[in-house]
Design a protein around this motif. Structure first.
Motif, PDB file in Angstrom:
ATOM      1  N   ALA A 130     -38.802  23.822  15.338  1.00 31.18           N
ATOM      2  CA  ALA A 130     -38.518  25.081  14.657  1.00 31.18           C
ATOM      3  C   ALA A 130     -37.195  25.008  13.909  1.00 31.18           C
ATOM      4  O   ALA A 130     -37.072  25.494  12.774  1.00 31.18           O
ATOM      5  N   ARG A 131     -36.204  24.375  14.544  1.00 27.28           N
ATOM      6  CA  ARG A 131     -34.887  24.275  13.910  1.00 27.28           C
ATOM      7  C   ARG A 131     -34.948  23.398  12.652  1.00 27.28           C
ATOM      8  O   ARG A 131     -34.390  23.768  11.604  1.00 27.28           O
ATOM      9  N   LEU A 132     -35.598  22.259  12.743  1.00 33.39           N
ATOM     10  CA  LEU A 132     -35.696  21.363  11.587  1.00 33.39           C
ATOM     11  C   LEU A 132     -36.378  22.063  10.412  1.00 33.39           C
ATOM     12  O   LEU A 132     -35.946  21.949   9.264  1.00 33.39           O
ATOM     13  N   ALA A 133     -37.444  22.803  10.699  1.00 34.38           N
ATOM     14  CA  ALA A 133     -38.168  23.501   9.641  1.00 34.38           C
ATOM     15  C   ALA A 133     -37.331  24.622   9.045  1.00 34.38           C
ATOM     16  O   ALA A 133     -37.363  24.851   7.823  1.00 34.38           O
ATOM     17  N   ALA A 134     -36.577  25.324   9.887  1.00 36.44           N
ATOM     18  CA  ALA A 134     -35.745  26.423   9.394  1.00 36.44           C
ATOM     19  C   ALA A 134     -34.631  25.908   8.485  1.00 36.44           C
ATOM     20  O   ALA A 134     -34.338  26.518   7.445  1.00 36.44           O
ATOM     21  N   VAL A 135     -34.008  24.810   8.872  1.00 40.84           N
ATOM     22  CA  VAL A 135     -32.963  24.204   8.037  1.00 40.84           C
ATOM     23  C   VAL A 135     -33.545  23.792   6.686  1.00 40.84           C
ATOM     24  O   VAL A 135     -32.958  24.046   5.628  1.00 40.84           O
ATOM     25  N   LYS A 136     -34.702  23.158   6.719  1.00 43.00           N
ATOM     26  CA  LYS A 136     -35.360  22.699   5.498  1.00 43.00           C
ATOM     27  C   LYS A 136     -35.704  23.873   4.576  1.00 43.00           C
ATOM     28  O   LYS A 136     -35.424  23.831   3.366  1.00 43.00           O
ATOM     29  N   ASP A 137     -36.288  24.930   5.146  1.00 44.15           N
ATOM     30  CA  ASP A 137     -36.688  26.071   4.319  1.00 44.15           C
ATOM     31  C   ASP A 137     -35.486  26.858   3.808  1.00 44.15           C
ATOM     32  O   ASP A 137     -35.541  27.450   2.723  1.00 44.15           O
ATOM     33  N   ALA A 138     -34.408  26.875   4.566  1.00 46.96           N
ATOM     34  CA  ALA A 138     -33.188  27.524   4.077  1.00 46.96           C
ATOM     35  C   ALA A 138     -32.678  26.821   2.822  1.00 46.96           C
ATOM     36  O   ALA A 138     -32.288  27.472   1.835  1.00 46.96           O
ATOM     37  N   GLN A 139     -32.717  25.498   2.853  1.00 39.38           N
ATOM     38  CA  GLN A 139     -32.239  24.716   1.705  1.00 39.38           C
ATOM     39  C   GLN A 139     -33.162  24.854   0.504  1.00 39.38           C
ATOM     40  O   GLN A 139     -32.707  24.983  -0.634  1.00 39.38           O
ATOM     41  N   GLU A 140     -34.464  24.855   0.757  1.00 41.01           N
ATOM     42  CA  GLU A 140     -35.426  24.847  -0.347  1.00 41.01           C
ATOM     43  C   GLU A 140     -35.707  26.238  -0.921  1.00 41.01           C
ATOM     44  O   GLU A 140     -36.031  26.369  -2.100  1.00 41.01           O
ATOM     45  N   LYS A 141     -35.584  27.288  -0.085  1.00 41.02           N
ATOM     46  CA  LYS A 141     -35.967  28.627  -0.516  1.00 41.02           C
ATOM     47  C   LYS A 141     -34.789  29.582  -0.679  1.00 41.02           C
ATOM     48  O   LYS A 141     -34.966  30.730  -1.072  1.00 41.02           O
ATOM     49  N   GLY A 142     -33.594  29.098  -0.383  1.00 42.27           N
ATOM     50  CA  GLY A 142     -32.404  29.906  -0.617  1.00 42.27           C
ATOM     51  C   GLY A 142     -32.083  30.918   0.449  1.00 42.27           C
ATOM     52  O   GLY A 142     -31.232  31.793   0.249  1.00 42.27           O
ATOM     53  N   TYR A 143     -32.753  30.831   1.626  1.00 43.38           N
ATOM     54  CA  TYR A 143     -32.423  31.734   2.725  1.00 43.38           C
ATOM     55  C   TYR A 143     -31.059  31.378   3.308  1.00 43.38           C
ATOM     56  O   TYR A 143     -30.635  30.221   3.269  1.00 43.38           O
ATOM     57  N   THR A 144     -30.377  32.351   3.885  1.00 44.99           N
ATOM     58  CA  THR A 144     -29.162  32.076   4.651  1.00 44.99           C
ATOM     59  C   THR A 144     -29.570  31.694   6.065  1.00 44.99           C
ATOM     60  O   THR A 144     -30.238  32.464   6.761  1.00 44.99           O
ATOM     61  N   PHE A 145     -29.192  30.491   6.482  1.00 52.03           N
ATOM     62  CA  PHE A 145     -29.518  29.999   7.824  1.00 52.03           C
ATOM     63  C   PHE A 145     -28.486  30.529   8.813  1.00 52.03           C
ATOM     64  O   PHE A 145     -27.279  30.500   8.557  1.00 52.03           O
ATOM     65  N   LEU A 146     -28.961  31.036   9.952  1.00 52.56           N
ATOM     66  CA  LEU A 146     -28.044  31.513  10.981  1.00 52.56           C
ATOM     67  C   LEU A 146     -28.307  30.788  12.291  1.00 52.56           C
ATOM     68  O   LEU A 146     -29.316  31.024  12.955  1.00 52.56           O
ATOM     69  N   SER A 147     -27.373  29.903  12.653  1.00 48.87           N
ATOM     70  CA  SER A 147     -27.441  29.228  13.943  1.00 48.87           C
ATOM     71  C   SER A 147     -27.136  30.224  15.052  1.00 48.87           C
ATOM     72  O   SER A 147     -26.384  31.186  14.860  1.00 48.87           O
ATOM     73  N   ALA A 148     -27.689  29.981  16.221  1.00 53.27           N
ATOM     74  CA  ALA A 148     -27.408  30.837  17.378  1.00 53.27           C
ATOM     75  C   ALA A 148     -25.997  30.624  17.905  1.00 53.27           C
ATOM     76  O   ALA A 148     -25.508  31.448  18.690  1.00 53.27           O
ATOM     77  N   TYR A 149     -25.338  29.539  17.468  1.00 49.94           N
ATOM     78  CA  TYR A 149     -24.007  29.247  18.002  1.00 49.94           C
ATOM     79  C   TYR A 149     -23.084  28.521  17.031  1.00 49.94           C
ATOM     80  O   TYR A 149     -21.882  28.757  17.031  1.00 49.94           O
ATOM     81  N   ASN A 150     -23.614  27.670  16.164  1.00 45.12           N
ATOM     82  CA  ASN A 150     -22.762  26.834  15.315  1.00 45.12           C
ATOM     83  C   ASN A 150     -22.421  27.559  14.006  1.00 45.12           C
ATOM     84  O   ASN A 150     -22.739  27.100  12.914  1.00 45.12           O
ATOM     85  N   ASP A 151     -21.751  28.711  14.163  1.00 45.45           N
ATOM     86  CA  ASP A 151     -21.428  29.559  13.014  1.00 45.45           C
ATOM     87  C   ASP A 151     -20.199  30.396  13.357  1.00 45.45           C
ATOM     88  O   ASP A 151     -20.149  31.016  14.417  1.00 45.45           O
ATOM     89  N   ARG A 152     -19.233  30.420  12.469  1.00 41.99           N
ATOM     90  CA  ARG A 152     -17.992  31.154  12.732  1.00 41.99           C
ATOM     91  C   ARG A 152     -18.236  32.627  13.027  1.00 41.99           C
ATOM     92  O   ARG A 152     -17.616  33.213  13.920  1.00 41.99           O
ATOM     93  N   SER A 153     -19.148  33.243  12.274  1.00 41.27           N
ATOM     94  CA  SER A 153     -19.418  34.665  12.456  1.00 41.27           C
ATOM     95  C   SER A 153     -19.981  34.958  13.840  1.00 41.27           C
ATOM     96  O   SER A 153     -19.637  35.962  14.472  1.00 41.27           O
TER      97      SER A 153
END
Length: 327
Positions: A130-153
């Motif tokens: 699921a994570r690999l696909a989400a990263v890929k689709d964020a890059q290809e479709k312009g979505y903002t990816f939100l990690s459950a932990y690896n994110d400053r916010s």
């Protein structure tokens, strides 16, 4: 500034940003645990947070900082459940399209919650897929990816839990919190240690998925043997480059690991206090069985991180606990 550094100011800013969208959850004194361990034990009830876990804090902090264009494109996240629910809820409130990628074994109650908030759901064989696909689709479709932990916010928003604890119990001495990938604990560490370096933070992982415990012991990232756990929200692989490990390495006082049986026992005793909690939310409570004696004479707050579990699954844990007791 080092990219791994989160400051107290960022945490305070996160609290100001999200406070109108979340609950200041109760910090409840627990008579039974206090008597049992000769301490003052309080439960920080994030199971009573909107969506039933602490996760909306990070999601709101991230989404409220996005530009109009980024919001219009939408957001995406892989999740075992609660992270996706928090994101879907925040996105629904802010009118942002949300895409959540789940493993096939996701708890039905979590799937139902995601659907009620209008998220677009896609299933995968595992959370890693699921994570690999989400990263890929964020890059290809312009979505903002939100990690459950690896994110400053997300990390900064985790620290808002500690600000609330200190508001309600300014002389707390120990904070015990569940530790998965680090979407909560690093922020708690920074908030607590920035205000009083002598105060302690204990993180609790599962013995089946002890990544940070092993890394902390070795003082570096190393391969870790992972096994399935009933606490799926605390389980699974963690990227070696995650910003959360350096924060934990610098600030945490100890990392405790607990068994699935100890987690099961902790979560199935909580209805005695009128609460249903999920396995991942019970890890901090589970740590008391082996470490509670060290709290004697001290004031401790235990973060109960979530309640999202189907009644069918919860009932099966009660049955299993009875089976363990008879062995």
């Amino acid at each position: 500034m080092n990219h791994t550094t989160i400051t107290l100011q960022e945490i305070i800013q996160a609290h100001q940003r999200i406070k109108n969208y979340i609950r200041h959850t109760p910090l409840e004194y627990n008579v039974e645990f206090s008597r049992l361990y000769g301490a003052e034990v309080y439960l920080k009830l994030e199971n009573l947070q909107v969506t039933g876990s602490f996760k909306p804090r990070g999601s709101f902090n991230k989404l409220l900082a996005l530009s109009h264009t980024e919001r219009k494109r939408g957001v995406i996240a892989p999740s075992a459940g609660n992270h996706g629910i928090g994101l879907a809820y925040a996105a629904n409130q802010l009118k942002v399209p949300a895409h959540v990628y789940l493993p096939n074994e996701a708890d039905p109650s979590k799937i139902n919650a995601l659907e009620s908030y209008g998220a677009a759901i896609t299933f995968f064989e595992s959370i890693a897929d699921a994570r690999l696909a989400a990263v890929k689709d964020a890059q290809e479709k312009g979505y903002t990816f939100l990690s459950a932990y690896n994110d400053r916010s997300v990390v900064a928003a985790g620290g808002t839990v500690e600000l609330e604890i200190l508001d309600d119990l300014s002389d707390v001495e120990v904070v015990i919190t569940c530790l998965g990938g680090g979407g909560l604990t690093p922020g708690i560490c920074v908030a607590l240690k920035s205000i009083n370096p002598k105060l302690e933070v204990w993180g609790v992982q599962t013995k089946n998925s002890p990544t940070f415990a092993v890394w902390f012991q070795h003082a570096k990232t190393v391969p870790v043997n992972l096994k399935p756990s009933i606490a799926e929200g605390l389980s699974g692989p963690i990227e070696h480059h995650t910003m959360t490990f350096p924060i934990i390495q610098e600030h945490i006082d100890r990392i405790i690991t607990v068994t699935d049986e100890e987690i099961m026992e902790a979560m199935t005793t909580m209805p005695n206090y009128q609460y249903i909690i999920e396995p991942s939310g019970a890890a901090g409570l589970a740590s008391l069985k082996q470490n509670g004696g060290e709290l004697k004479g001290r004031k401790a707050a235990i973060v109960v991180t979530g309640r999202n579990i189907s009644w069918t699954r919860f009932s099966s844990f009660i049955s299993n606990r009875v089976s363990y007791a008879k062995q």
